[in-house]
Motif scaffolding. Structure first.
Motif, PDB file in Angstrom:
ATOM      1  N   LEU A 284      64.503 -13.200  59.454  1.00 50.67           N
ATOM      2  CA  LEU A 284      65.249 -12.349  58.539  1.00 50.67           C
ATOM      3  C   LEU A 284      66.650 -12.172  59.097  1.00 50.67           C
ATOM      4  CD1 LEU A 284      63.042  -9.336  57.323  1.00 50.67           C
ATOM      5  CD2 LEU A 284      64.229 -11.011  55.908  1.00 50.67           C
ATOM      6  N   THR A 285      67.626 -12.139  58.213  1.00 51.16           N
ATOM      7  CA  THR A 285      69.018 -12.039  58.621  1.00 51.16           C
ATOM      8  C   THR A 285      69.660 -10.800  58.033  1.00 51.16           C
ATOM      9  OG1 THR A 285      69.221 -14.453  58.746  1.00 51.16           O
ATOM     10  CG2 THR A 285      71.268 -13.188  58.547  1.00 51.16           C
ATOM     11  N   VAL A 286      70.377 -10.058  58.868  1.00 51.83           N
ATOM     12  CA  VAL A 286      71.245  -8.973  58.416  1.00 51.83           C
ATOM     13  C   VAL A 286      72.596  -9.200  59.081  1.00 51.83           C
ATOM     14  CG1 VAL A 286      71.644  -6.490  58.269  1.00 51.83           C
ATOM     15  CG2 VAL A 286      69.298  -7.375  58.191  1.00 51.83           C
ATOM     16  N   GLY A 287      73.582  -9.566  58.273  1.00 55.62           N
ATOM     17  CA  GLY A 287      74.878  -9.900  58.843  1.00 55.62           C
ATOM     18  C   GLY A 287      74.759 -11.103  59.748  1.00 55.62           C
ATOM     19  N   GLY A 288      75.273 -10.978  60.953  1.00 58.19           N
ATOM     20  CA  GLY A 288      75.233 -12.078  61.904  1.00 58.19           C
ATOM     21  C   GLY A 288      74.045 -12.031  62.843  1.00 58.19           C
ATOM     22  N   ARG A 289      73.070 -11.188  62.557  1.00 56.29           N
ATOM     23  CA  ARG A 289      71.930 -11.036  63.458  1.00 56.29           C
ATOM     24  C   ARG A 289      70.633 -11.440  62.771  1.00 56.29           C
ATOM     25  NH1 ARG A 289      73.424  -6.097  67.601  1.00 56.29           N
ATOM     26  NH2 ARG A 289      75.633  -6.634  67.721  1.00 56.29           N
ATOM     27  N   LYS A 290      69.702 -11.955  63.575  1.00 57.41           N
ATOM     28  CA  LYS A 290      68.445 -12.451  63.045  1.00 57.41           C
ATOM     29  C   LYS A 290      67.276 -11.848  63.813  1.00 57.41           C
ATOM     30  CE  LYS A 290      70.387 -16.979  61.769  1.00 57.41           C
ATOM     31  NZ  LYS A 290      70.272 -16.802  60.314  1.00 57.41           N
ATOM     32  N   ILE A 291      66.130 -11.791  63.142  1.00 56.03           N
ATOM     33  CA  ILE A 291      64.917 -11.288  63.758  1.00 56.03           C
ATOM     34  C   ILE A 291      63.741 -12.035  63.146  1.00 56.03           C
ATOM     35  CG2 ILE A 291      64.707  -9.410  62.055  1.00 56.03           C
ATOM     36  CD1 ILE A 291      63.459  -7.659  64.223  1.00 56.03           C
TER      37      ILE A 291
ATOM     38  N   ASP B  92      69.260 -12.999  48.845  1.00 58.57           N
ATOM     39  CA  ASP B  92      68.710 -14.246  49.379  1.00 58.57           C
ATOM     40  C   ASP B  92      67.332 -14.062  50.006  1.00 58.57           C
ATOM     41  OD1 ASP B  92      71.017 -15.458  48.571  1.00 58.57           O
ATOM     42  OD2 ASP B  92      71.836 -15.805  50.579  1.00 58.57           O
ATOM     43  N   GLN B  93      66.995 -12.835  50.388  1.00 58.62           N
ATOM     44  CA  GLN B  93      65.719 -12.573  51.074  1.00 58.62           C
ATOM     45  C   GLN B  93      64.903 -11.501  50.356  1.00 58.62           C
ATOM     46  OE1 GLN B  93      66.898 -12.877  55.668  1.00 58.62           O
ATOM     47  NE2 GLN B  93      68.401 -11.676  54.526  1.00 58.62           N
ATOM     48  N   ILE B  94      65.126 -11.366  49.051  1.00 60.87           N
ATOM     49  CA  ILE B  94      64.580 -10.228  48.311  1.00 60.87           C
ATOM     50  C   ILE B  94      63.066 -10.136  48.402  1.00 60.87           C
ATOM     51  CG2 ILE B  94      64.493 -11.476  46.113  1.00 60.87           C
ATOM     52  CD1 ILE B  94      65.387  -7.730  46.689  1.00 60.87           C
ATOM     53  N   ASP B  95      62.361 -11.255  48.415  1.00 64.67           N
ATOM     54  CA  ASP B  95      60.891 -11.193  48.482  1.00 64.67           C
ATOM     55  C   ASP B  95      60.428 -10.531  49.779  1.00 64.67           C
ATOM     56  OD1 ASP B  95      60.690 -12.389  46.030  1.00 64.67           O
ATOM     57  OD2 ASP B  95      60.287 -14.395  46.827  1.00 64.67           O
ATOM     58  N   HIS B  96      61.122 -10.810  50.868  1.00 65.51           N
ATOM     59  CA  HIS B  96      60.747 -10.198  52.151  1.00 65.51           C
ATOM     60  C   HIS B  96      61.094  -8.706  52.166  1.00 65.51           C
ATOM     61  CE1 HIS B  96      59.593 -14.015  53.599  1.00 65.51           C
ATOM     62  NE2 HIS B  96      60.808 -14.483  53.846  1.00 65.51           N
TER      63      HIS B  96
ATOM     64  N   GLN C 128      53.931   6.812  51.807  1.00 59.88           N
ATOM     65  CA  GLN C 128      54.060   8.242  51.505  1.00 59.88           C
ATOM     66  C   GLN C 128      55.092   8.494  50.418  1.00 59.88           C
ATOM     67  OE1 GLN C 128      54.155  11.012  54.791  1.00 59.88           O
ATOM     68  NE2 GLN C 128      53.381   9.474  56.194  1.00 59.88           N
ATOM     69  N   VAL C 129      56.235   7.823  50.531  1.00 65.19           N
ATOM     70  CA  VAL C 129      57.316   7.914  49.547  1.00 65.19           C
ATOM     71  C   VAL C 129      57.829   6.498  49.347  1.00 65.19           C
ATOM     72  CG1 VAL C 129      59.562   8.915  48.978  1.00 65.19           C
ATOM     73  CG2 VAL C 129      57.979  10.174  50.438  1.00 65.19           C
ATOM     74  N   LYS C 130      57.976   6.066  48.122  1.00 67.10           N
ATOM     75  CA  LYS C 130      58.462   4.718  47.865  1.00 67.10           C
ATOM     76  C   LYS C 130      59.908   4.571  48.310  1.00 67.10           C
ATOM     77  CE  LYS C 130      55.457   3.454  44.017  1.00 67.10           C
ATOM     78  NZ  LYS C 130      55.402   2.988  42.593  1.00 67.10           N
ATOM     79  N   ILE C 131      60.233   3.386  48.810  1.00 71.86           N
ATOM     80  CA  ILE C 131      61.608   3.066  49.158  1.00 71.86           C
ATOM     81  C   ILE C 131      62.012   1.783  48.434  1.00 71.86           C
ATOM     82  CG2 ILE C 131      61.473   4.194  51.418  1.00 71.86           C
ATOM     83  CD1 ILE C 131      61.368   1.336  52.650  1.00 71.86           C
ATOM     84  N   THR C 132      63.285   1.524  48.398  1.00 73.90           N
ATOM     85  CA  THR C 132      63.795   0.338  47.733  1.00 73.90           C
ATOM     86  C   THR C 132      63.962  -0.801  48.734  1.00 73.90           C
ATOM     87  OG1 THR C 132      66.103   0.934  48.140  1.00 73.90           O
ATOM     88  CG2 THR C 132      65.063   1.816  46.125  1.00 73.90           C
ATOM     89  N   PRO C 133      64.090  -2.036  48.238  1.00 75.62           N
ATOM     90  CA  PRO C 133      64.395  -3.147  49.143  1.00 75.62           C
ATOM     91  C   PRO C 133      65.690  -2.926  49.929  1.00 75.62           C
ATOM     92  CG  PRO C 133      63.675  -3.986  47.018  1.00 75.62           C
ATOM     93  CD  PRO C 133      63.824  -2.497  46.860  1.00 75.62           C
ATOM     94  N   LEU C 134      66.660  -2.252  49.327  1.00 73.34           N
ATOM     95  CA  LEU C 134      67.910  -1.964  50.020  1.00 73.34           C
ATOM     96  C   LEU C 134      67.689  -1.047  51.212  1.00 73.34           C
ATOM     97  CD1 LEU C 134      70.955  -2.400  50.050  1.00 73.34           C
ATOM     98  CD2 LEU C 134      71.182  -0.521  48.408  1.00 73.34           C
TER      99      LEU C 134
END
Length: 208
Positions: A5-12, A176-180, A190-196
């Motif tokens: 998974l990528t966020v900006g210039g970092r990956k995990i 680009d990674q919405i499914d993940h 407990q409380v729903k959250i969004t993909p964002l």
């Protein structure tokens, strides 16, 4: 090959991101979930006084009284810009007009920036009003995108211009990674959250 998974210039690795998110979303009183996400705040889609207290639930509590009064002074300008009809839908599907409207909203800090009020605190108020659309921001998220050349310390850019570039990059990572991100969001029971919000949780971890 391990999926990343990528966020900006970092990956995990995806499995590591899920493992951290599972801890964060456990609801055991260690992290900001579910306190921030379940906080009722001010009803409706505009910002009210109760919304200003949400910043403390994500640990943005430097000078809380000064921050509250500073944010309070921005409420009329914030709500004027929140009424823009372009502020709808999700960040993953946002068009240029919507990204411009979010940048204009963050750009209130160019016109009036009270002491102790930052984009970090402002975003923590605004995300809860449009949780699919307006991203959270803090120094950890900043670090992820600074790796791509988006450094908020570059004073040649206004907050509007910086956030417009940042929003485009965040939209890319979300879409680009919405499914993940959907899969991680589903870990919140407990409380729903969004993909964002799910992307913020992973980005916060990566930027630490």
């Amino acid at each position: 090959m391990t999926e990343q998974l990528t966020v900006g210039g970092r990956k995990i690795p995806l499995d590591d991101a899920k493992a951290f998110a599972r801890k964060y979303l456990s609801g055991e009183g260690i992290w900001a979930y579910p306190a921030y996400d379940a906080y009722p705040g001010h009803p409706g889609t505009d910002v009210g006084h109760a919304d200003l207290l949400a910043v403390a639930l994500l640990n943005a509590h430097q000078r809380p009284l000064d921050s509250y009064y500073g944010l309070e002074s921005l409420i009329p300008l914030i709500n004027e810009r929140l009424s823009d009809p372009a502020l709808q839908g999700s960040l993953a599907e946002a068009n240029a007009a919507t990204l411009d409207a979010i940048a204009r909203l963050f750009g209130v800090l160019d016109e009036k920036r009270p002491k102790y009020v930052s984009l970090t605190k402002l975003s923590k108020v605004l995300h809860r009003k449009r949780p699919e659309l307006i991203p959270l921001y803090d120094k950890n998220i900043s670090r992820c995108y600074a790796d791509e050349g988006l450094d908020p310390r570059d004073r040649s850019r206004s907050w509007h211009d910086y956030s417009r570039l940042l929003l485009a990059a965040m939209k890319r990572d979300l879409a680009d990674q919405i499914d993940h991100w959907l899969e991680i969001a589903d870990l919140a029971t407990q409380v729903k959250i969004t993909p964002l919000r799910a992307m913020d949780i992973v980005g916060w971890h990566l930027g630490r």
